[in-house]
Design an enzyme around this catalytic site. Structure first.
Site, PDB file in Angstrom:
ATOM      1  N   ASP A  44      51.723  14.287  65.873  1.00 58.75           N
ATOM      2  CA  ASP A  44      51.862  15.708  66.248  1.00 58.75           C
ATOM      3  C   ASP A  44      51.337  16.003  64.425  1.00 58.75           C
ATOM      4  O   ASP A  44      52.161  15.810  63.436  1.00 58.75           O
ATOM      5  CB  ASP A  44      52.599  16.284  66.570  1.00 58.75           C
ATOM      6  CG  ASP A  44      52.154  17.262  67.039  1.00 58.75           C
ATOM      7  OD1 ASP A  44      52.616  17.684  68.674  1.00 58.75           O
ATOM      8  OD2 ASP A  44      52.490  18.061  66.261  1.00 58.75           O
TER       9      ASP A  44
ATOM     10  N   ASN B  61      56.079  20.672  77.258  1.00 59.99           N
ATOM     11  CA  ASN B  61      55.991  22.303  78.185  1.00 59.99           C
ATOM     12  C   ASN B  61      54.886  21.903  79.225  1.00 59.99           C
ATOM     13  O   ASN B  61      53.620  21.384  79.652  1.00 59.99           O
ATOM     14  CB  ASN B  61      55.816  22.407  76.552  1.00 59.99           C
ATOM     15  CG  ASN B  61      56.455  23.025  75.736  1.00 59.99           C
ATOM     16  OD1 ASN B  61      57.574  23.241  76.164  1.00 59.99           O
ATOM     17  ND2 ASN B  61      56.392  22.788  74.229  1.00 59.99           N
TER      18      ASN B  61
ATOM     19  N   GLU C 180      50.209  24.804  75.283  1.00 62.74           N
ATOM     20  CA  GLU C 180      48.983  25.304  74.628  1.00 62.74           C
ATOM     21  C   GLU C 180      47.797  24.236  74.558  1.00 62.74           C
ATOM     22  O   GLU C 180      47.034  24.506  74.750  1.00 62.74           O
ATOM     23  CB  GLU C 180      49.309  25.164  73.106  1.00 62.74           C
ATOM     24  CG  GLU C 180      50.158  26.197  72.208  1.00 62.74           C
ATOM     25  CD  GLU C 180      50.503  25.547  71.099  1.00 62.74           C
ATOM     26  OE1 GLU C 180      50.138  24.994  70.412  1.00 62.74           O
ATOM     27  OE2 GLU C 180      51.409  26.848  70.639  1.00 62.74           O
ATOM     28  N   VAL C 181      48.148  22.869  74.776  1.00 57.88           N
ATOM     29  CA  VAL C 181      47.220  22.094  75.241  1.00 57.88           C
ATOM     30  C   VAL C 181      47.325  21.556  77.013  1.00 57.88           C
ATOM     31  O   VAL C 181      47.911  20.625  76.826  1.00 57.88           O
ATOM     32  CB  VAL C 181      47.201  20.150  74.154  1.00 57.88           C
ATOM     33  CG1 VAL C 181      45.941  19.390  74.970  1.00 57.88           C
ATOM     34  CG2 VAL C 181      47.156  20.815  72.766  1.00 57.88           C
TER      35      VAL C 181
ATOM     36  N   HIS D  80      51.068  16.174  78.114  1.00 55.42           N
ATOM     37  CA  HIS D  80      52.038  15.295  76.909  1.00 55.42           C
ATOM     38  C   HIS D  80      53.754  15.395  76.727  1.00 55.42           C
ATOM     39  O   HIS D  80      54.006  16.236  76.713  1.00 55.42           O
ATOM     40  CB  HIS D  80      51.665  15.507  75.428  1.00 55.42           C
ATOM     41  CG  HIS D  80      51.172  16.992  75.397  1.00 55.42           C
ATOM     42  ND1 HIS D  80      50.283  17.968  75.431  1.00 55.42           N
ATOM     43  CD2 HIS D  80      51.858  18.274  74.869  1.00 55.42           C
ATOM     44  CE1 HIS D  80      50.676  19.123  75.385  1.00 55.42           C
ATOM     45  NE2 HIS D  80      51.580  19.300  74.960  1.00 55.42           N
TER      46      HIS D  80
ATOM     47  N   HIS E 246      56.475  15.509  73.709  1.00 53.80           N
ATOM     48  CA  HIS E 246      56.689  15.387  72.529  1.00 53.80           C
ATOM     49  C   HIS E 246      57.960  14.401  72.175  1.00 53.80           C
ATOM     50  O   HIS E 246      59.080  14.729  72.971  1.00 53.80           O
ATOM     51  CB  HIS E 246      56.820  16.373  71.853  1.00 53.80           C
ATOM     52  CG  HIS E 246      55.759  17.740  72.014  1.00 53.80           C
ATOM     53  ND1 HIS E 246      55.475  18.286  71.377  1.00 53.80           N
ATOM     54  CD2 HIS E 246      56.123  18.561  73.039  1.00 53.80           C
ATOM     55  CE1 HIS E 246      54.535  19.164  71.541  1.00 53.80           C
ATOM     56  NE2 HIS E 246      55.130  19.232  72.480  1.00 53.80           N
TER      57      HIS E 246
HETATM   58  P1  AMP Z   1      52.161  22.066  73.013  1.00 55.19           P
HETATM   59  O1  AMP Z   1      52.651  23.623  73.305  1.00 55.19           O
HETATM   60  O2  AMP Z   1      53.470  21.505  74.028  1.00 55.19           O
HETATM   61  O3  AMP Z   1      50.845  21.584  74.312  1.00 55.19           O
HETATM   62  O4  AMP Z   1      51.912  21.347  71.985  1.00 55.19           O
HETATM   63  C1  AMP Z   1      50.998  21.100  71.720  1.00 55.19           C
HETATM   64  C2  AMP Z   1      50.897  20.140  70.613  1.00 55.19           C
HETATM   65  O5  AMP Z   1      49.995  19.531  69.767  1.00 55.19           O
HETATM   66  C3  AMP Z   1      50.809  20.655  69.253  1.00 55.19           C
HETATM   67  O6  AMP Z   1      52.802  20.057  69.016  1.00 55.19           O
HETATM   68  C4  AMP Z   1      50.308  20.604  68.381  1.00 55.19           C
HETATM   69  O7  AMP Z   1      50.531  20.537  67.013  1.00 55.19           O
HETATM   70  C5  AMP Z   1      49.682  18.964  68.541  1.00 55.19           C
HETATM   71  N1  AMP Z   1      48.593  19.177  68.995  1.00 55.19           N
HETATM   72  C6  AMP Z   1      47.530  19.735  68.395  1.00 55.19           C
HETATM   73  N2  AMP Z   1      46.127  19.310  68.283  1.00 55.19           N
HETATM   74  C7  AMP Z   1      46.862  18.354  67.454  1.00 55.19           C
HETATM   75  C8  AMP Z   1      45.823  17.074  66.697  1.00 55.19           C
HETATM   76  N3  AMP Z   1      44.088  16.943  66.687  1.00 55.19           N
HETATM   77  N4  AMP Z   1      46.679  15.903  66.314  1.00 55.19           N
HETATM   78  C9  AMP Z   1      47.551  16.452  66.978  1.00 55.19           C
HETATM   79  N5  AMP Z   1      48.228  16.958  67.450  1.00 55.19           N
HETATM   80  C10 AMP Z   1      47.720  18.330  67.443  1.00 55.19           C
END
Ligand code: AMP
Length: 121
Positions: free
Chosen positions: A33, A94, A102-103, A107, A109
């Protein structure tokens, strides 16, 4: 909801954005991350286009589902955070707005390397 091909993990999978790779196989990619919340914080993603865990379980093949699940344990062992060769870890996904996803690409964690603390803040 339609899969967004421009999300950051889709770009990582296409090689358009670099990542610090931990593990890769036919169905799974894992990388650190970019904003670690614990001593060890990696992400484990399917290579297929799945928005979240519900989408994945509904639409992925059994082979993809098994691969992702097994990869989590394999990666934990590789990073020495598993029960077998470490002190344990937390795997967390999440799913959607209320969880703060967020993404919009599934995924997990993996947090480890130290005590992770309360499950929900
Ligand atoms: P979530 O809130 O569960 O969607 O987590 C998204 C995660 O993606 C966060 O912990 C971010 O720090 C991580 N993240 C976003 N962009 C990148 C990237 N380019 N490389 C690695 N992790 C990322």
């Amino acid at each position: 909801m339609q899969y967004d091909n421009n999300n950051v993990f889709a770009k990582i999978l296409r090689g358009e954005i670099p990542c610090k790779k931990v593990y890769e196989d036919n169905h799974v990619l894992s990388f650190y991350d970019v904003n670690p919340q614990k001593k060890i914080h990696v992400l484990v993603i399917p290579k297929g286009k799945y928005i979240n865990l519900d989408d994945f379980n509904e639409n992925a093949s059994d082979e993809e589902i098994v691969a992702l699940s097994k990869a989590i344990s394999h990666i934990a062992k590789k990073l020495s955070i598993s029960i077998k060769n470490g002190e344990g870890y937390r795997a967390l996904a999440n799913i959607g707005v209320n969880a703060g996803q967020e993404v919009p690409h599934l995924h997990f964690h993996l947090f480890g390397g130290e005590k992770i603390g309360k499950m929900v803040e």
